[in-house]
Write a protein that holds these residues in place. Structure first.
Motif, short mmCIF file in Angstrom:
data_model
loop_
_atom_site.label_atom_id
_atom_site.label_comp_id
_atom_site.label_asym_id
_atom_site.label_seq_id
_atom_site.Cartn_x
_atom_site.Cartn_y
_atom_site.Cartn_z
N LEU A 1 0.80 -1.26 -0.06
CA LEU A 1 0.25 0.13 0.15
C LEU A 1 0.73 1.20 -0.09
N LEU A 2 1.86 1.16 1.00
CA LEU A 2 2.83 2.41 1.00
C LEU A 2 3.55 2.63 0.01
N GLU A 3 3.96 1.53 -0.78
CA GLU A 3 4.90 1.57 -2.01
C GLU A 3 4.15 2.24 -3.11
N ASN A 4 2.91 1.72 -3.21
CA ASN A 4 1.88 2.33 -4.37
C ASN A 4 1.60 3.77 -4.18
N TYR B 1 10.92 4.21 4.24
CA TYR B 1 10.90 5.35 3.35
C TYR B 1 11.46 6.57 3.96
N TRP B 2 11.56 6.80 5.16
CA TRP B 2 12.13 7.91 5.83
C TRP B 2 13.69 7.63 5.93
N ASN B 3 14.43 6.23 5.57
CA ASN B 3 15.79 6.20 5.56
C ASN B 3 16.13 6.42 4.31
N LEU B 4 15.15 6.30 3.01
CA LEU B 4 15.50 6.40 1.68
C LEU B 4 15.31 7.94 1.35
N ALA B 5 14.54 8.63 2.21
CA ALA B 5 14.21 10.32 1.59
C ALA B 5 15.62 11.02 1.70
N ASP B 6 15.92 11.66 0.79
CA ASP B 6 17.28 12.20 0.80
C ASP B 6 17.13 13.68 0.49
N GLY B 7 15.95 14.23 0.02
CA GLY B 7 15.94 15.72 0.02
C GLY B 7 16.58 16.47 -1.07
N SER B 8 17.40 15.70 -1.88
CA SER B 8 18.28 16.55 -2.99
C SER B 8 17.37 17.01 -4.07
N PHE C 1 9.98 13.56 2.45
CA PHE C 1 9.06 12.75 3.13
C PHE C 1 7.78 13.13 3.07
N ALA C 2 7.50 14.48 3.84
CA ALA C 2 6.26 14.60 4.04
C ALA C 2 5.42 15.11 2.85
N HIS C 3 6.37 15.71 1.99
CA HIS C 3 5.55 15.75 0.58
C HIS C 3 4.99 14.68 -0.06
N ASN C 4 5.67 13.55 0.04
CA ASN C 4 5.43 12.23 -0.54
C ASN C 4 3.95 11.55 -0.01
N LEU C 5 3.99 11.99 1.42
CA LEU C 5 2.78 11.21 1.97
C LEU C 5 1.55 12.42 1.98
N LEU C 6 1.90 13.73 2.10
CA LEU C 6 0.78 14.54 1.95
C LEU C 6 0.45 14.97 0.69
N LYS C 7 1.26 15.09 -0.22
CA LYS C 7 1.12 15.27 -1.63
C LYS C 7 0.86 16.57 -1.93
N SER C 8 1.27 17.65 -0.85
CA SER C 8 1.08 18.80 -0.89
C SER C 8 2.25 19.76 -0.35
N SER C 9 2.73 20.82 -1.21
CA SER C 9 3.93 21.48 -0.62
C SER C 9 3.72 22.30 0.47
N SER C 10 2.57 22.96 0.62
CA SER C 10 2.08 23.74 1.80
C SER C 10 1.97 23.01 3.09
N GLU C 11 1.55 22.00 2.99
CA GLU C 11 1.33 21.04 4.03
C GLU C 11 2.58 20.45 4.57
N ALA C 12 3.69 20.15 3.45
CA ALA C 12 4.87 19.60 3.85
C ALA C 12 5.70 20.74 4.58
N GLU C 13 5.73 21.86 4.09
CA GLU C 13 6.19 23.08 4.58
C GLU C 13 5.73 23.13 6.25
N GLU C 14 4.58 23.10 6.47
CA GLU C 14 3.94 23.17 7.79
C GLU C 14 4.49 22.05 8.62
N VAL C 15 4.63 21.08 8.17
CA VAL C 15 5.35 19.95 8.84
C VAL C 15 6.64 20.21 9.06
N VAL C 16 7.34 20.68 8.19
CA VAL C 16 8.69 21.19 8.78
C VAL C 16 8.92 22.05 9.78
N GLN C 17 8.23 23.16 9.81
CA GLN C 17 7.98 23.97 10.47
C GLN C 17 7.65 23.71 12.02
#
Lengths: 344, 208
Positions: free
Chosen positions: A8-11, A45-52, B38-54
């Motif tokens: 589920l998460l992967e998708n 997924y947290w460990n894979l996230a790199d933010g680049s 990470f937050a962006h991939n789960l929330l699918k939104s820039s503004s919400e990901a920003e909020e999480v970072v803050q």
């Protein structure tokens, strides 16, 4: 076997999911009993996230939002001495000053590492678009230019050696019993106590050592190179041809970056572009081959990129186009781009 | 490389614990982009990901005295972040509820069975289409669907006739449906699904 929750998460992570999958995932997030499992699955997924992928513009925006809040929280909490010093320092600093390592911190770290036998290293990194002051455990200070790394062993007092990628200006604390060694782009620069600049960005294919004061000895392992420089001497080693030249120069052309100047004296345009790119954290692309070798002279101080480009276009036959970063499909900003082309 | 970084991290962790701004800045600089991604991939939104970072990094700062400099920072950040992201995710799911219902309605109207379509694409295009609606129509649509008001309540709230409200809603759904039809939101998958469904019996039929 892939677990159901994981699938589920992967998708979901990859933006390929059905409505039923979305609903199942929401249920997992809701269920307090499954929290531990969810945490385990998300951790991958947290460990894979790199933010680049995340742009520097976004980073600046995030930092710009949180910094005032931290400062406010700080003032609110207690007006402790160290904090206020740092705070004031940050306000005065004309440019963003990143990691300034304090020796007290070093001692803490070194003490902790004594138990391990391996040599541990500390690394200072300065991102593009920023210059950074640094302080080493022996009291040596200096400046690190944008997109540069400085690595040193934590047992620094027994082994004063640093490795440099990029560019740095050193003001070495004198210690006759313990030489200070800089390794950059294959060159070893040994000093006693002195002020000098080392430039070793990979893409320039050369290492430059510029001496302000004192004396340094430049060697290269596996070669007979052994040059002692005197003040105002400038050594260039071409790392592809393995050729070395030494001449006397006005050193500020090579060192004034630490004071916020950008000085170019007959520097080919492609190198001007590379330096500006690092300075302003921008990709500068030269479209016409013929432009790349045009020599360029100018001095800039605290100018915006727009102004620098306008001045550049006045004194060289170029047109420029600034492409503001646009969001790509992930809503993440790309780097700003500039395209230089020949002016007809 | 990791080893070098960890060393540096411990130095700065102690600095953060001491309440020094540059210690905080170091961790923000190293991990805010990771957290945003990470937050962006789960929330699918820039503004919400920003909020999480803050929110998450404010907690890092507020809880600095509890920080253990000998422990790696990244897993520590995760435990703080998880709580915030979970909350935002569920809030978002609540706000998405009407989109799920609308989805079923639209699929049915298109004369299809709605399980296998790409739901993320639907959500994305729906947001775009809602955004594109004329101001008044958008307002009516969101009040009815997202906020769950009745036609009468919406009419009262906006000071327009119930007839106009119904009209606006019909128009809104019509333009969304047309856009979806044009972009083949449902039909694209349909094609391949039908192929799958029909190929097997056809094959058998020929064999006979």
């Amino acid at each position: 076997m892939v677990e159901k929750g994981d699938r589920l998460l992967e998708n979901f992570w990859g933006d390929r999911y059905s409505k039923a999958e979305y609903e199942a995932l929401v249920d997992q997030f809701k269920d307090d009993h499954q929290l531990e499992k969810l945490q385990t699955n998300l951790a991958k997924y947290w460990n894979l996230a790199d933010g680049s992928q995340v742009s520097d513009e976004m980073y600046k925006k995030l930092w710009g939002r949180i910094k005032p809040q931290i400062e406010l929280a700080e003032v609110k909490a207690e007006k402790s001495r160290v904090d206020r010093l740092t705070n004031t320092f940050y306000r005065i600093a004309a440019i963003l000053v990143l990691p300034l390592l304090l020796s007290s911190l070093y001692f803490f770290g070194a003490w902790w590492e004594l138990s391990g036998s391996e040599t541990a290293y500390a690394e200072i990194y300065c991102p593009p678009g920023v210059r950074s002051r640094f302080l080493l455990p022996d009291g040596t200070t200096g400046w690190l230019n944008g997109d540069s790394y400085l690595t040193y062993p934590v047992h620094f007092l027994q082994n004063r050696s640093v490795e440099l990628k990029g560019e740095a200006y050193f003001d070495v604390r004198e210690d006759k019993r313990s030489p200070f060694l800089v390794n950059a782009g294959g060159l070893d620069v040994e000093v006693l106590g002195t002020q000098f600049n080392v430039m070793a960005y990979d893409d320039f294919h050369r290492v430059e050592v510029t001496l302000d004061e004192g004396a340094v000895q430049v060697r290269k392992e596996g070669t007979s190179l052994n040059e002692v420089l005197v003040p105002k001497e400038h050594l260039v080693m071409d790392t592809r041809e393995n050729q070395v030249s030494v001449k006397t120069v006005q050193t500020h052309y090579f060192t004034s970056w630490k004071d916020g100047f950008l000085e170019f004296r007959n520097v080919p345009l492609h190198e001007v572009a590379a330096r500006l790119g690092r300075w302003y954290n921008t990709d500068i692309i030269i479209q016409d081959e013929a432009l790349k070798q045009i020599p360029y002279r100018a001095t800039f101080k605290d100018e915006s990129l727009e102004r620098v480009l306008a001045l550049l276009a006045l004194s060289a036959p170029i047109n420029y186009e600034i492409i503001e970063p646009k969001k790509n499909t992930d809503e993440i900003y790309e780097k700003r781009k500039v395209i230089l082309s020949y002016k007809n | 490389m990791e080893k070098k970084f960890d060393m540096q991290e411990q130095l700065f962790a102690q600095s953060l614990k001491n309440g020094e701004l540059h210690g905080f800045e170091y961790f923000f600089w190293r991990y805010s982009k990771v957290l945003f991604h990470f937050a962006h991939n789960l929330l699918k939104s820039s503004s919400e990901a920003e909020e999480v970072v803050q929110n998450v990094f404010l907690k890092v700062w507020e809880r600095r005295s509890q920080l253990d400099p000998h422990q790696p920072f990244r897993p520590y950040l995760f435990t703080i972040a998880l709580n915030d992201i979970r909350k935002s995710f569920l809030e978002k799911a609540r706000q998405n509820q009407f989109k799920l219902e609308l989805y079923e309605f639209l699929v049915e109207q298109a004369g299809e069975e709605g399980e296998n379509y790409n739901f993320s694409r639907y959500l994305k295009l729906l947001d775009e289409e809602i955004h594109r609606l004329p101001e008044k129509r958008k307002e009516v649509f969101l009040l009815l669907k997202k906020e769950g008001l009745t036609v009468a309540e919406t009419a009262d709230f906006l000071g327009i006739s119930p007839k106009t409200v119904e009209n606006q809603l019909t128009q809104a759904i019509k333009s969304i449906r047309n856009a979806f039809h044009e972009k083949k939101v449902f039909n694209l998958y349909l094609f391949s699904l039908h192929l799958l469904k029909t190929s097997q019996p056809l094959f058998i039929a020929r064999k006979k």
